[in-house]
Design a protein around this motif. Structure first.
Motif, PDB file in Angstrom:
ATOM      1  N   ALA A   1       0.837  -1.208   0.000  1.00  0.00           N
ATOM      2  CA  ALA A   1       0.000   0.000   0.000  1.00  0.00           C
ATOM      3  C   ALA A   1       0.870   1.255   0.000  1.00  0.00           C
ATOM      4  O   ALA A   1       0.634   2.187  -0.779  1.00  0.00           O
ATOM      5  CB  ALA A   1      -0.926  -0.012   1.215  1.00  0.00           C
TER       6      ALA A   1
ATOM      7  N   ALA B   1       3.897   1.574  -0.972  1.00  0.00           N
ATOM      8  CA  ALA B   1       4.735   1.691  -2.178  1.00  0.00           C
ATOM      9  C   ALA B   1       4.018   2.489  -3.269  1.00  0.00           C
ATOM     10  O   ALA B   1       4.645   2.981  -4.194  1.00  0.00           O
ATOM     11  CB  ALA B   1       5.099   0.302  -2.699  1.00  0.00           C
ATOM     12  N   GLN B   2       2.700   2.616  -3.134  1.00  0.00           N
ATOM     13  CA  GLN B   2       1.914   3.296  -4.175  1.00  0.00           C
ATOM     14  C   GLN B   2       1.681   4.768  -3.887  1.00  0.00           C
ATOM     15  O   GLN B   2       0.970   5.441  -4.637  1.00  0.00           O
ATOM     16  CB  GLN B   2       0.555   2.607  -4.313  1.00  0.00           C
ATOM     17  CG  GLN B   2       0.671   1.137  -4.670  1.00  0.00           C
ATOM     18  CD  GLN B   2      -0.698   0.487  -4.755  1.00  0.00           C
ATOM     19  OE1 GLN B   2      -1.410   0.666  -5.716  1.00  0.00           O
ATOM     20  NE2 GLN B   2      -1.074  -0.227  -3.730  1.00  0.00           N
ATOM     21  N   VAL B   3       2.225   5.256  -2.782  1.00  0.00           N
ATOM     22  CA  VAL B   3       2.039   6.670  -2.420  1.00  0.00           C
ATOM     23  C   VAL B   3       3.352   7.269  -1.913  1.00  0.00           C
ATOM     24  O   VAL B   3       4.274   6.548  -1.542  1.00  0.00           O
ATOM     25  CB  VAL B   3       0.969   6.841  -1.304  1.00  0.00           C
ATOM     26  CG1 VAL B   3      -0.418   6.530  -1.821  1.00  0.00           C
ATOM     27  CG2 VAL B   3       1.294   5.998  -0.090  1.00  0.00           C
ATOM     28  N   ASP B   4       3.413   8.588  -1.914  1.00  0.00           N
ATOM     29  CA  ASP B   4       4.542   9.268  -1.269  1.00  0.00           C
ATOM     30  C   ASP B   4       4.374   9.202   0.242  1.00  0.00           C
ATOM     31  O   ASP B   4       5.343   9.034   0.989  1.00  0.00           O
ATOM     32  CB  ASP B   4       4.598  10.738  -1.700  1.00  0.00           C
ATOM     33  CG  ASP B   4       5.219  10.916  -3.074  1.00  0.00           C
ATOM     34  OD1 ASP B   4       5.821   9.947  -3.586  1.00  0.00           O
ATOM     35  OD2 ASP B   4       5.098  12.011  -3.645  1.00  0.00           O
ATOM     36  N   GLU B   5       3.137   9.367   0.683  1.00  0.00           N
ATOM     37  CA  GLU B   5       2.833   9.437   2.110  1.00  0.00           C
ATOM     38  C   GLU B   5       1.335   9.170   2.259  1.00  0.00           C
ATOM     39  O   GLU B   5       0.556   9.564   1.392  1.00  0.00           O
ATOM     40  CB  GLU B   5       3.148  10.853   2.600  1.00  0.00           C
ATOM     41  CG  GLU B   5       3.392  10.997   4.075  1.00  0.00           C
ATOM     42  CD  GLU B   5       3.906  12.399   4.387  1.00  0.00           C
ATOM     43  OE1 GLU B   5       5.103  12.656   4.205  1.00  0.00           O
ATOM     44  OE2 GLU B   5       3.088  13.248   4.790  1.00  0.00           O
ATOM     45  N   ALA B   6       0.940   8.505   3.337  1.00  0.00           N
ATOM     46  CA  ALA B   6      -0.491   8.271   3.539  1.00  0.00           C
ATOM     47  C   ALA B   6      -0.829   8.377   5.008  1.00  0.00           C
ATOM     48  O   ALA B   6      -0.024   8.038   5.885  1.00  0.00           O
ATOM     49  CB  ALA B   6      -0.884   6.898   3.012  1.00  0.00           C
ATOM     50  N   GLU B   7      -2.043   8.825   5.250  1.00  0.00           N
ATOM     51  CA  GLU B   7      -2.532   8.918   6.609  1.00  0.00           C
ATOM     52  C   GLU B   7      -2.737   7.506   7.161  1.00  0.00           C
ATOM     53  O   GLU B   7      -3.090   6.591   6.406  1.00  0.00           O
ATOM     54  CB  GLU B   7      -3.869   9.646   6.550  1.00  0.00           C
ATOM     55  CG  GLU B   7      -4.216  10.416   7.783  1.00  0.00           C
ATOM     56  CD  GLU B   7      -5.573  11.062   7.611  1.00  0.00           C
ATOM     57  OE1 GLU B   7      -6.481  10.721   8.373  1.00  0.00           O
ATOM     58  OE2 GLU B   7      -5.697  11.891   6.688  1.00  0.00           O
TER      59      GLU B   7
ATOM     60  N   ALA C   1      -5.104   6.186   8.808  1.00  0.00           N
ATOM     61  CA  ALA C   1      -6.443   5.646   8.550  1.00  0.00           C
ATOM     62  C   ALA C   1      -6.593   5.179   7.101  1.00  0.00           C
ATOM     63  O   ALA C   1      -7.289   4.190   6.835  1.00  0.00           O
ATOM     64  CB  ALA C   1      -7.497   6.704   8.866  1.00  0.00           C
ATOM     65  N   ALA C   2      -5.940   5.866   6.179  1.00  0.00           N
ATOM     66  CA  ALA C   2      -6.029   5.472   4.766  1.00  0.00           C
ATOM     67  C   ALA C   2      -5.336   4.127   4.548  1.00  0.00           C
ATOM     68  O   ALA C   2      -5.826   3.284   3.792  1.00  0.00           O
ATOM     69  CB  ALA C   2      -5.394   6.546   3.884  1.00  0.00           C
TER      70      ALA C   2
ATOM     71  N   ARG D   1      -4.868   1.862   6.935  1.00  0.00           N
ATOM     72  CA  ARG D   1      -5.703   0.888   7.657  1.00  0.00           C
ATOM     73  C   ARG D   1      -6.860   0.411   6.768  1.00  0.00           C
ATOM     74  O   ARG D   1      -7.137  -0.783   6.687  1.00  0.00           O
ATOM     75  CB  ARG D   1      -6.255   1.547   8.932  1.00  0.00           C
ATOM     76  CG  ARG D   1      -7.172   0.650   9.760  1.00  0.00           C
ATOM     77  CD  ARG D   1      -8.012   1.484  10.687  1.00  0.00           C
ATOM     78  NE  ARG D   1      -8.865   2.412   9.908  1.00  0.00           N
ATOM     79  CZ  ARG D   1      -9.343   3.562  10.386  1.00  0.00           C
ATOM     80  NH1 ARG D   1      -9.066   3.942  11.614  1.00  0.00           N
ATOM     81  NH2 ARG D   1     -10.108   4.339   9.634  1.00  0.00           N
TER      82      ARG D   1
ATOM     83  N   ALA E   1      -7.008   0.554   3.474  1.00  0.00           N
ATOM     84  CA  ALA E   1      -6.502  -0.154   2.288  1.00  0.00           C
ATOM     85  C   ALA E   1      -6.110  -1.591   2.636  1.00  0.00           C
ATOM     86  O   ALA E   1      -6.369  -2.513   1.869  1.00  0.00           O
ATOM     87  CB  ALA E   1      -5.315   0.597   1.698  1.00  0.00           C
TER      88      ALA E   1
ATOM     89  N   LYS F   1       5.275   9.842  10.956  1.00  0.00           N
ATOM     90  CA  LYS F   1       5.288  11.274  11.280  1.00  0.00           C
ATOM     91  C   LYS F   1       3.972  11.605  11.984  1.00  0.00           C
ATOM     92  O   LYS F   1       2.902  11.315  11.461  1.00  0.00           O
ATOM     93  CB  LYS F   1       5.415  12.062   9.982  1.00  0.00           C
ATOM     94  CG  LYS F   1       5.708  13.528  10.174  1.00  0.00           C
ATOM     95  CD  LYS F   1       6.118  14.175   8.871  1.00  0.00           C
ATOM     96  CE  LYS F   1       4.979  14.279   7.891  1.00  0.00           C
ATOM     97  NZ  LYS F   1       5.352  14.867   6.598  1.00  0.00           N
TER      98      LYS F   1
ATOM     99  N   ARG G   1      -2.934  13.463  13.900  1.00  0.00           N
ATOM    100  CA  ARG G   1      -2.880  12.584  12.731  1.00  0.00           C
ATOM    101  C   ARG G   1      -1.502  11.959  12.618  1.00  0.00           C
ATOM    102  O   ARG G   1      -0.505  12.568  12.977  1.00  0.00           O
ATOM    103  CB  ARG G   1      -3.173  13.353  11.447  1.00  0.00           C
ATOM    104  CG  ARG G   1      -4.641  13.596  11.253  1.00  0.00           C
ATOM    105  CD  ARG G   1      -4.954  13.746   9.793  1.00  0.00           C
ATOM    106  NE  ARG G   1      -6.291  14.290   9.608  1.00  0.00           N
ATOM    107  CZ  ARG G   1      -6.735  14.758   8.449  1.00  0.00           C
ATOM    108  NH1 ARG G   1      -5.952  14.788   7.401  1.00  0.00           N
ATOM    109  NH2 ARG G   1      -7.952  15.218   8.336  1.00  0.00           N
TER     110      ARG G   1
ATOM    111  N   TRP H   1       1.091  10.118   9.877  1.00  0.00           N
ATOM    112  CA  TRP H   1       1.364   9.911   8.454  1.00  0.00           C
ATOM    113  C   TRP H   1       2.452   8.861   8.305  1.00  0.00           C
ATOM    114  O   TRP H   1       3.451   8.879   9.027  1.00  0.00           O
ATOM    115  CB  TRP H   1       1.803  11.216   7.798  1.00  0.00           C
ATOM    116  CG  TRP H   1       0.691  12.211   7.715  1.00  0.00           C
ATOM    117  CD1 TRP H   1       0.229  13.010   8.724  1.00  0.00           C
ATOM    118  CD2 TRP H   1      -0.131  12.492   6.587  1.00  0.00           C
ATOM    119  NE1 TRP H   1      -0.819  13.771   8.273  1.00  0.00           N
ATOM    120  CE2 TRP H   1      -1.068  13.468   6.970  1.00  0.00           C
ATOM    121  CE3 TRP H   1      -0.156  12.005   5.277  1.00  0.00           C
ATOM    122  CZ2 TRP H   1      -2.017  13.973   6.095  1.00  0.00           C
ATOM    123  CZ3 TRP H   1      -1.106  12.513   4.406  1.00  0.00           C
ATOM    124  CH2 TRP H   1      -2.022  13.482   4.820  1.00  0.00           C
TER     125      TRP H   1
END
Lengths: 152, 115
Positions: B28, B30-36, B38-39, B41, B43, B67, B76, B78
């Motif tokens: 999950a 690997a497909q983003v620069d950064e994710a929250e 909850a996002a 969780r 996914a 972070k 939050r 990240w």
């Protein structure tokens, strides 16, 4: 570290690869759109602000409020972006930084040309708007790249 | 590089990433620069506590950067893959591909004799 005890068959490896491919992206198309819009607005506000301060007579008291207004605008964009997006799409940060980095030479180049053409003092509005458009362009193009890269 | 030179591709699997939940977390991220938090969780479809525990382990291996901050008054967290994490995940996927691909299997002994 690289010695898992689990015996891995080709079928299990293929299943793991398929599982990785199926894992949903944490970044939605909405997140990508938020980042694209935020990047575009940053460029437009910077270009607009620069056009404004180049066109006004800085002795008439407009300069300081315009700086404050710009800082509030750009901070609002950053805060909105952070609140509205749950994830930063892959590559969006890098594209944004490239756009910002390209803005600097464009800014100095546009100002240099404008000053060579017009000399010192407030720029006529058409020239100031031209400078603003040039300065906004790298971030607007970056925003477009962020937006389209998600559709690929 | 062939398996004959480096041993079986399974030796290149990363046991930290190998566990299913951690593998999904890495996939999950690997497909983003950064994710929250909850996002990720949502996914990966795990509970907060499971994600927190697995992320802590990945963080201890410096595969994931955590972070913490606030958006307004709400805290939050990240998550993002570190450079080491991305490299390890890419290497793990490459090992999986080598295992899954029939071209990496050693040829049957008779195939060389027959020709």
């Amino acid at each position: 570290m690289n010695t898992p005890e689990t015996e891995m068959t080709p079928e299990a490896a293929a299943a793991a690869l398929a599982s990785a491919a199926r894992t949903p992206r944490p970044a939605s198309p909405r997140d990508r759109r938020v980042y694209a819009v935020g990047t575009a607005l940053s460029g437009i506000f910077l270009g607009g602000y620069l056009a404004f301060i180049q066109a006004i007579d800085r002795t008439n008291g407009w300069y300081e409020p315009s700086v404050l207004f710009y800082v509030v605008l750009i901070s609002s964009v950053a805060i909105w972006q952070r609140r509205a997006a749950r994830a930063i799409p892959l590559g969006a940060k890098r594209i944004g930084w490239i756009g910002l980095a390209l803005t600097i030479p464009v800014l100095f180049g546009a100002l240099l040309i404008a000053r060579l053409v017009h000399g010192q003092g407030p720029l006529p509005w058409p020239i100031a708007v031209g400078v603003g458009l040039a300065v906004a362009a790298p971030l607007v193009i970056a925003a477009y790249r962020i937006d389209v890269s998600g559709r690929e | 590089m062939s398996d004959l030179a480096t041993g079986h591709a399974r030796h290149r699997l990363d046991e930290v990433i190998h566990a299913p939940v951690r593998f999904s977390i890495m996939a999950a991220l690997a497909q983003v620069d950064e994710a929250e938090f909850a996002a990720v969780r949502d996914a990966v479809e795990v509970s907060d506590s499971v994600l927190s525990r697995q992320v802590s382990l990945l963080e201890s291996h410096r595969y994931v950067h955590v972070k913490k901050g606030y958006v307004g008054k709400r805290p939050r967290t990240w998550l993002s893959l570190t450079k080491t994490g991305r490299q390890a995940y890419a290497a793990h996927l490459a090992a999986l591909r080598d295992i899954a691909s029939p071209t990496t299997l050693p040829p049957p002994p008779s195939s060389t004799i027959d020709q």
